[in-house]
Design a protein around this motif. Structure first.
Motif, short mmCIF file in Angstrom:
data_model
loop_
_atom_site.label_atom_id
_atom_site.label_comp_id
_atom_site.label_asym_id
_atom_site.label_seq_id
_atom_site.Cartn_x
_atom_site.Cartn_y
_atom_site.Cartn_z
N THR A 113 -9.20 16.92 43.36
CA THR A 113 -8.89 16.08 44.77
C THR A 113 -8.55 17.17 45.72
O THR A 113 -7.89 18.09 45.33
CB THR A 113 -7.86 15.07 44.41
OG1 THR A 113 -8.42 14.27 43.15
CG2 THR A 113 -7.78 14.20 45.64
N ASP A 114 -8.96 16.76 47.02
CA ASP A 114 -8.60 18.02 47.88
C ASP A 114 -7.16 17.37 48.43
O ASP A 114 -6.78 16.37 48.41
CB ASP A 114 -9.47 17.73 49.27
CG ASP A 114 -8.97 18.70 50.42
OD1 ASP A 114 -9.11 19.84 50.01
OD2 ASP A 114 -8.85 18.06 51.44
N SER A 157 -13.15 29.64 52.45
CA SER A 157 -11.59 28.93 52.10
C SER A 157 -11.96 27.98 51.51
O SER A 157 -11.51 26.63 51.88
CB SER A 157 -11.12 29.02 53.51
OG SER A 157 -12.15 28.67 54.33
N LEU A 159 -5.56 11.00 58.41
CA LEU A 159 -5.27 12.35 58.47
C LEU A 159 -4.13 12.68 59.41
O LEU A 159 -3.67 13.67 59.51
CB LEU A 159 -6.43 13.45 59.02
CG LEU A 159 -7.32 13.87 57.64
CD1 LEU A 159 -8.34 14.94 58.02
CD2 LEU A 159 -6.55 14.05 56.51
N GLN A 180 -0.59 18.44 62.38
CA GLN A 180 -1.83 18.30 62.09
C GLN A 180 -2.73 18.48 63.48
O GLN A 180 -2.19 18.22 64.42
CB GLN A 180 -2.31 16.81 61.64
CG GLN A 180 -3.69 16.45 61.47
CD GLN A 180 -4.32 17.01 60.30
OE1 GLN A 180 -3.49 17.07 59.40
NE2 GLN A 180 -5.53 17.77 60.25
N LYS A 232 -8.40 16.41 63.63
CA LYS A 232 -9.20 17.60 63.43
C LYS A 232 -8.70 18.20 62.21
O LYS A 232 -7.58 18.57 62.11
CB LYS A 232 -9.19 18.44 64.52
CG LYS A 232 -10.23 19.72 64.51
CD LYS A 232 -10.04 20.29 65.79
CE LYS A 232 -10.46 21.94 65.65
NZ LYS A 232 -11.90 22.20 65.55
N HIS A 233 -9.47 18.22 61.07
CA HIS A 233 -9.16 18.79 60.00
C HIS A 233 -9.54 20.28 59.77
O HIS A 233 -10.33 20.83 60.54
CB HIS A 233 -9.50 18.04 58.61
CG HIS A 233 -10.80 18.08 58.33
ND1 HIS A 233 -11.62 19.29 57.90
CD2 HIS A 233 -11.82 17.02 58.43
CE1 HIS A 233 -12.74 18.51 57.57
NE2 HIS A 233 -12.89 17.52 58.05
N ASP A 234 -8.94 21.23 58.92
CA ASP A 234 -9.35 22.36 59.00
C ASP A 234 -10.24 22.79 58.07
O ASP A 234 -10.79 22.04 57.43
CB ASP A 234 -8.02 23.27 58.58
CG ASP A 234 -7.43 22.92 57.20
OD1 ASP A 234 -8.17 22.54 56.40
OD2 ASP A 234 -6.46 23.24 57.14
N GLU A 235 -10.71 24.10 57.68
CA GLU A 235 -11.96 24.38 56.77
C GLU A 235 -11.53 24.50 55.63
O GLU A 235 -12.24 25.17 54.71
CB GLU A 235 -12.69 25.64 57.57
CG GLU A 235 -12.04 26.98 57.75
CD GLU A 235 -11.19 27.04 58.97
OE1 GLU A 235 -10.74 26.02 59.72
OE2 GLU A 235 -10.91 28.01 59.24
N ASN A 236 -10.12 24.23 55.05
CA ASN A 236 -9.76 24.90 53.88
C ASN A 236 -9.62 23.69 52.85
O ASN A 236 -9.37 22.31 53.31
CB ASN A 236 -8.15 25.23 53.91
CG ASN A 236 -8.08 26.45 54.75
OD1 ASN A 236 -9.09 27.37 54.67
ND2 ASN A 236 -7.06 26.43 55.79
N TYR A 237 -10.17 23.98 51.73
CA TYR A 237 -10.48 23.02 50.58
C TYR A 237 -9.74 23.43 49.26
O TYR A 237 -10.24 24.40 49.05
CB TYR A 237 -11.94 22.45 50.41
CG TYR A 237 -12.52 22.11 51.34
CD1 TYR A 237 -12.61 20.77 51.64
CD2 TYR A 237 -13.29 22.79 52.49
CE1 TYR A 237 -13.32 20.12 52.93
CE2 TYR A 237 -13.92 22.64 53.64
CZ TYR A 237 -14.07 20.81 53.90
OH TYR A 237 -14.75 20.52 54.96
N MET A 238 -8.87 22.61 48.78
CA MET A 238 -7.98 23.11 47.81
C MET A 238 -7.51 21.93 46.97
O MET A 238 -6.98 20.79 47.76
CB MET A 238 -7.06 24.26 47.77
CG MET A 238 -5.93 23.91 49.15
SD MET A 238 -5.02 25.20 49.41
CE MET A 238 -4.47 24.85 51.12
N PRO A 239 -6.98 22.01 45.81
CA PRO A 239 -6.44 21.07 44.90
C PRO A 239 -5.00 20.77 45.40
O PRO A 239 -4.48 21.91 46.08
CB PRO A 239 -6.51 21.50 43.40
CG PRO A 239 -7.03 22.67 43.64
CD PRO A 239 -7.67 23.07 44.83
N PRO A 240 -4.29 19.67 45.43
CA PRO A 240 -2.99 19.30 45.94
C PRO A 240 -2.07 20.58 45.27
O PRO A 240 -0.99 21.01 45.99
CB PRO A 240 -2.69 17.98 45.45
CG PRO A 240 -3.74 17.35 45.28
CD PRO A 240 -4.82 18.44 44.91
#
Lengths: 56, 262, 146
Positions: B63-64, B213, C96, C101, C123-131
């Protein structure tokens, strides 16, 4: 399974997006394949008719 | 008395093996049989990549941190958006080759690519809208990225309208190629729109010079889906070109021979 | 290469060059109109329109969000790190929306300098990662600050 389908509450957005993609990508392949099959049949039919008319 | 020498296109000058290959590729029966042979293999590979990409994207990927599960739309939105631009580039290049060298294969590729590219553009806009509503709070906004992508859809539709409005295929191919080449200027605008102007759409994640990223576990399914979309384009293109050739060459000797009852 | 072909290549090259030139000039002329929003600095400098609605973009200042108890009214400060504008809004916020933010709002300035918004977009950023990665990053950052 239900949890997966719920998509964390975003099911209403995620699944239509995937559904539309499957539909559009599928049609982009199936429609030309079908047109090709119809064309082949049509041309074969013409060839057979032509063949028979030559025998007579 | 000997007949006068006719200047054959392949005549006096000796050609290299590559020039001959290139010439051979321009012959409809040759690429018809080539497509017949390739189509099932590319199709199978495409299905495999889709299966792996979807499994990775929908089930394996985590999940993000910010967008929760809604980010999973990325696995179709981003490949569709990339393909919408890639197919346009192919449309313009093959259109240009068809314009300059009058090569039948290039003209057929251009003509067949337009509806496929339009389909990817439509999907990029639709899935983006379905992503924008929950995350941004709106289905649509007239920012530079969204607007230039919509212009791309209109370029595709304009090309298709031009093709169906002109009956003569060769004239249609030339007119379409000019339109396609003019529209090429939109591609860098789409890509750099998020850097040149302030937009609601975020900047590039993968297609930048730095490290992407995005976490590796999320990136791998995305790349698999991108390959699957590329292969899908090949499958759809092959299927279209094959039907197209059969239709336009229906009166030629090789088609008659092929469909003749044995 | 036969001259007809060379001529066609030149024509295609000229077409492309002409289109690129035209597009560059048009985009340079329209530069300001293509930007989606004004920044708080531009508002402070008086570059934003005075009496017509416009879009304002920036980051929500941490700790500035005040929610009304009785309805959906909210006030928060929007910053681009140089200047700050206070935004007042009543309505549903995107999922969001949070402190820190990036936000784009549509509305207009009123006399006291508050920006009354009719729409708030995230507006969300371009980063995607798990919590977990995000948590680890924030922990590392906190350690670095101490």
């Amino acid at each position: 399974m239900l949890e997966f389908l719920a998509m964390g509450g975003y099911a209403l957005f995620v699944w239509p997006a995937y559904g539309a993609t499957v539909l559009v990508l599928g049609l982009a392949v199936v429609l030309p394949l079908r047109r090709h099959r119809q064309l082949t049949r049509e041309l074969e039919l013409i060839a057979i008719q032509h063949d028979q008319s030559q025998i007579i | 008395m000997t007949p006068p020498q006719i200047d054959q296109p392949t005549g006096n000058r000796p050609r290299s093996i590559w020039a001959r290959r290139f010439h051979q590729l321009g012959s409809p029966p040759f690429f018809y049989t080539l497509i017949e042979k390739l189509l099932p293999w590319v199709g199978a590979l495409c299905a495999l990549c889709f299966a792996a990409g979807l499994y990775g994207g929908l089930i394996l990927a985590p999940t993000d941190y910010q967008q929760g599960e809604s980010y999973r739309i990325i696995y179709i939105h981003v490949p569709a958006a990339w393909m919408s631009m890639f197919v346009y580039l192919i449309l313009a290049i093959s259109g240009g080759i068809g314009l300059i060298w009058r090569m039948k294969l290039a003209q057929a590729v251009a003509r067949a690519s337009a509806p496929i590219g339009a389909a990817y553009t439509f999907l990029a806009l639709l899935t983006g809208s379905l992503w924008g509503k929950p995350m941004w709070g709106t289905w649509w906004i007239w920012d530079a990225r969204l607007t230039s992508e919509l212009v791309l859809l209109f370029l595709y539709l304009g090309y298709m309208a031009l093709q169906s409005a002109i009956d003569d295929r060769r004239t249609a191919a030339r007119a379409g190629a000019v339109l396609a080449l003019v529209g090429v200027v939109n591609l860098p605008i789409i890509h750099f729109s998020v850097e040149w102007w302030s937009t609601l759409h975020q900047g590039p994640t993968v297609t930048k010079f730095d490290k992407p990223s995005i976490a590796t576990s999320m990136l791998i399914p995305l790349l698999l889906m991108a390959i699957a979309f590329q292969l899908h384009y090949l499958v759809a293109l092959f299927a279209r070109v094959r039907a197209e050739i059969l239709d336009s060459e229906r009166r030629s000797a090789w088609v008659t021979k092929m469909v003749a009852p044995s | 290469m036969r001259p007809r072909r060379r001529q066609r290549i030149v024509l295609v090259g000229l077409l492309l060059a002409g289109v690129i030139l035209a597009a560059t000039l048009a985009l340079l002329a329209l530069r300001d109109n293509i930007n989606l929003f004004f920044s708080p600095t531009q508002v402070a400098a008086g570059e934003a329109p005075q009496n017509t609605p416009f879009r304002l973009g920036g980051m929500v200042v941490a700790g500035s969000v005040q929610r009304a108890a009785e309805d959906l009214s909210i006030r928060f400060d929007l910053t681009d790190t140089a200047h700050t504008v206070t935004v007042a809004y009543t309505g549903i916020l995107p999922d969001l929306f949070s402190e820190g933010q990036g936000i784009v709002t549509q509305g207009s300035l009123v006399k006291d300098g508050t920006f009354v918004a009719s729409q708030v977009l995230a507006k969300h950023d371009e980063n995607y990662m798990p919590p977990e990665v995000d948590e680890a990053l924030q922990k590392a950052q906190a350690m670095g600050l101490q």
